[in-house]
Write an enzyme that holds these catalytic residues in place. Structure first.
Site, mmCIF file in Angstrom:
data_model
loop_
_atom_site.group_PDB
_atom_site.id
_atom_site.type_symbol
_atom_site.label_atom_id
_atom_site.label_comp_id
_atom_site.label_asym_id
_atom_site.label_seq_id
_atom_site.Cartn_x
_atom_site.Cartn_y
_atom_site.Cartn_z
ATOM 1 C CD GLU A 153 -6.673 5.117 2.408
ATOM 2 O OE1 GLU A 153 -7.697 5.201 3.119
ATOM 3 O OE2 GLU A 153 -5.532 4.937 2.885
ATOM 4 C CG ASP A 181 -1.964 5.267 4.919
ATOM 5 O OD1 ASP A 181 -1.827 4.230 5.597
ATOM 6 O OD2 ASP A 181 -3.050 5.606 4.404
ATOM 7 C CG ASP A 225 -5.622 7.867 4.522
ATOM 8 O OD1 ASP A 225 -6.547 8.460 3.921
ATOM 9 O OD2 ASP A 225 -5.804 6.849 5.239
ATOM 10 N NE ARG A 272 -10.702 -1.299 4.041
ATOM 11 C CZ ARG A 272 -11.295 -1.396 5.217
ATOM 12 N NH1 ARG A 272 -12.428 -2.073 5.348
ATOM 13 N NH2 ARG A 272 -10.769 -0.833 6.291
ATOM 14 C CE LYS A 282 -6.762 8.739 7.849
ATOM 15 N NZ LYS A 282 -7.374 7.651 8.646
ATOM 16 C CE LYS A 286 -3.190 2.600 3.056
ATOM 17 N NZ LYS A 286 -4.104 2.565 4.220
HETATM 18 N N1 BES Z 1 -4.333 4.604 6.857
HETATM 19 C C1 BES Z 1 -5.459 4.307 7.656
HETATM 20 C C2 BES Z 1 -5.157 3.341 8.788
HETATM 21 C C3 BES Z 1 -4.180 3.809 9.826
HETATM 22 C C4 BES Z 1 -4.642 4.235 11.054
HETATM 23 C C5 BES Z 1 -2.829 3.734 9.622
HETATM 24 C C6 BES Z 1 -3.746 4.620 12.032
HETATM 25 C C7 BES Z 1 -1.951 4.122 10.580
HETATM 26 C C8 BES Z 1 -2.398 4.547 11.790
HETATM 27 C C9 BES Z 1 -6.547 3.683 6.792
HETATM 28 O O1 BES Z 1 -6.594 4.090 5.475
HETATM 29 C C10 BES Z 1 -7.853 4.071 7.396
HETATM 30 O O2 BES Z 1 -8.130 5.239 7.415
HETATM 31 N N2 BES Z 1 -8.620 3.096 7.876
HETATM 32 C C11 BES Z 1 -9.871 3.356 8.480
HETATM 33 C C12 BES Z 1 -10.856 2.344 7.963
HETATM 34 C C13 BES Z 1 -12.284 2.615 8.335
HETATM 35 C C14 BES Z 1 -12.778 3.866 7.656
HETATM 36 C C15 BES Z 1 -13.127 1.426 7.961
HETATM 37 C C16 BES Z 1 -9.693 3.220 9.975
HETATM 38 O O3 BES Z 1 -8.934 2.373 10.423
HETATM 39 O O4 BES Z 1 -10.282 4.017 10.700
HETATM 40 ZN ZN ZN Z 2 -4.799 4.750 4.701
HETATM 41 MN MN MN Z 3 -7.704 5.862 5.224
#
Ligand code: BES
Ligand code: ZN
Ligand code: MN
Length: 502
Positions: free
Chosen positions: A354, A293, A275, A356, A282, A270
């Site tokens: 995103e 990320d 992000d 996935r 966010k 990835k």
């Molecule tokens: N890049 C994030 C996950 C992440 C969180 C990486 C903390 C490093 C530290 C990922 O793209 C994300 O935002 N995931 C969401 C998924 C949700 C919307 C289903 C998450 O984990 O909140």
């Molecule tokens: Zn992400």
């Molecule tokens: Mn994300």
């Protein structure tokens, strides 16, 4: 850092600093008054006298990472003797040794010392010890303060490892060279991850991959938006469409002469260079961290570097799906439906899920390129941090033999990972009314839901998914590692690839 193996007697070696591990041999619980019984881990009797008074004084507790630096140690040719506690002798392993090497290096480098010698503790088999010391020292040698005007760049230039006189020097030298390649590749990855997103765009990441590939003799192709659309990578493009920065699909190929047609290993990373969450944006608090990320992608680039230099006889393809995840007038919106390259339709519930999406197309593409086994690495979910914290990365597998092989490689590499389930029961969580699947399920089992989504695209190809969201970056400085990017998973991946070559 130059690494040398020496079979000389430690007390006879001239060096800026001689490092030795101190272990606690006491039996019984400390709370019942058992005093630590500290001993220097070396067979050279001459190293013991200069440390004897300190060890007998009761000043040292023997807890891991406790350090003491003695100047002009009597009877030694070294200018300094650094004692570093490794904790209980009974529990001491190469996992600990790796960290001790990093901690010793960081202690010395903070004092402006540029070279030192480390006594391989005789309680660990010599080759294993050499690997742990070299890898651990290289991890310790990295500091992320690139843009500070007061950056001292106090790197250690030279490390000598002292092994017992009857060791097979050639074997140890080979181990040191291999570990050096792995450790340097890990730091190469950490350099990429450390860069902020304005200096590490998808284009920059692809350029760095290309440059690396040229240096080590790998084939590298970089594709842009046109090819991504032409390949019908609707999931990847759905994320990329919102950003003014062009996306990059990086394909690195390692095809050594004499390697069998199969297996072909696919390493998919990835590469979200930033992000924001997209339209499902966010919160501001902590968002700056989302520059990391792309750690999964950077890990695959670093792993390909190590593989190209180590030359195992097995084919490997590295794929990085690089893009920003931005909100804009062109960005995808919750409720949108995207068609992935595989033909599966995806309802976008949350544009912040995103990773996935880009991996769905990356994994499917890897299979189209002929990969018979897949591993992906991704900072995929906050939920894996809730489940496992910062100590363990999450591992998922759709195939038991594949998992066993990975698990062994992982133990060898000394990286902490913990398996999480992928039972069919969880499939409920990614059902959509309008499309085949949703990209974001309920909050519970968030890390599993994300992995279930990826599983739809790995299908029946043996596959490992590594969720490194909690482990790719460390917020606290540790004795053995600086705050910042860790380079997690690279060593396990390289061991895993090597396991197919033997
Ligand atoms: N890049 C994030 C996950 C992440 C969180 C990486 C903390 C490093 C530290 C990922 O793209 C994300 O935002 N995931 C969401 C998924 C949700 C919307 C289903 C998450 O984990 O909140
Ligand atoms: Zn992400
Ligand atoms: Mn994300």
């Amino acid at each position: 850092m130059k690494t040398t193996i020496s079979l000389s007697t430690p007390s006879q070696l001239e060096t800026e600093a001689l490092v030795t591990i101190v272990l606690d041999h006491s039996e019984g619980p400390k709370n019942k008054g058992a005093k630590p019984q500290l001993a220097v881990e070396t067979t050279d009797a001459s190293v013991k006298p200069p440390a004897a008074d300190l060890l007998a004084s009761g000043e040292m507790t023997g807890k891991p990472f406790e350090t003491n630096l003695l100047h002009k140690p009597a009877g030694l040719k070294a200018k300094r003797l650094l004692l570093i506690s490794g904790g209980a002798a009974k529990k001491f392993s190469s996992y600990d040794l790796r960290r001790m090497a990093g901690a010793a290096l960081r202690t010395l480098k903070a004092r402006g010392i540029r070279s030192f010698a480390f006594i391989a503790p005789p309680c660990i088999p010599a080759e294993e010890a050499v690997r742990a010391i070299v890898e651990g020292a290289l991890v310790g040698n990295f500091d992320p303060d690139y843009y500070r005007s007061d950056r001292k760049d106090q790197k250690i230039d030279a490390l000598t490892i002292l092994a017992s006189g009857n060791s097979d020097k050639d074997a140890l030298e080979k181990a040191a060279i291999e570990s050096q390649i792995i450790g340097e590749s890990q730091n190469f990855t950490r350099d990429l991850v450390n860069e902020p997103s304005n200096r590490m765009t998808p284009t920059t990441l692809a350029d760095r991959a290309k440059k690396m590939c040229q240096e080590v003799g790998l084939k590298c192709e970089v594709y842009g938006a046109d090819k991504i659309k032409e390949l019908k990578m609707g999931a990847f493009w759905g994320v990329a469409q919102g950003s003014d920065e062009p996306p990059a699909l990086v394909v690195m190929r390692y095809e050594p002469a004499g390697a069998p047609e199969k297996p072909v290993l696919g390493l998919v990373g990835k590469g979200i260079t930033f992000d924001t969450g997209g339209i499902s944006i966010k919160p501001a608090d902590g968002m700056e961290k989302m520059k990391y990320d792309m750690a999964g992608g950077a890990t695959m680039i670093g792993a390909m570097r190590a593989i190209a230099l180590l030359k195992p006889k097995v084919k490997v393809i590295g794929i990085v799906c690089a893009t920003e995840n931005m909100p804009s007038g062109k960005a995808q919106k919750p409720g949108d439906v995207q068609i992935a390259m595989s033909g599966k339709s995806i309802e976008i519930i949350n544009t912040d899920a995103e990773g996935r999406l880009v991996l769905a197309d990356g994994l499917f593409y890897a299979r189209q390129l002929g990969c018979t086994h897949l591993v992906d690495a991704a900072t995929l979910t906050g939920a894996v941090v809730v489940a496992l914290g910062y100590a363990n990365a999450g591992v998922f597998a759709n195939d038991e033999a594949m998992y066993e092989r990975f698990h062994e490689a992982n133990a060898e590499a000394g990286e902490k990972m913990w398996r999480l389930p992928l039972d069919d029961e969880y499939k409920e969580n990614i059902k959509s009314t309008i499309a085949d699947i949703v990209n974001a399920g309920p909050r519970w089992a968030g890390a599993v839901n994300a992995a279930m989504f990826l599983k739809e695209f790995a299908e029946d190809t043996p596959w490992i998914h590594l969720d490194i969201a909690g482990t790719a970056w460390t917020e606290d400085q540790k004795p053995w590692i600086a705050k910042g990017p860790t380079g997690i998973a690279l060593r396990s991946l390289v061991e895993f690839v090597k396991s197919f070559a033997s």
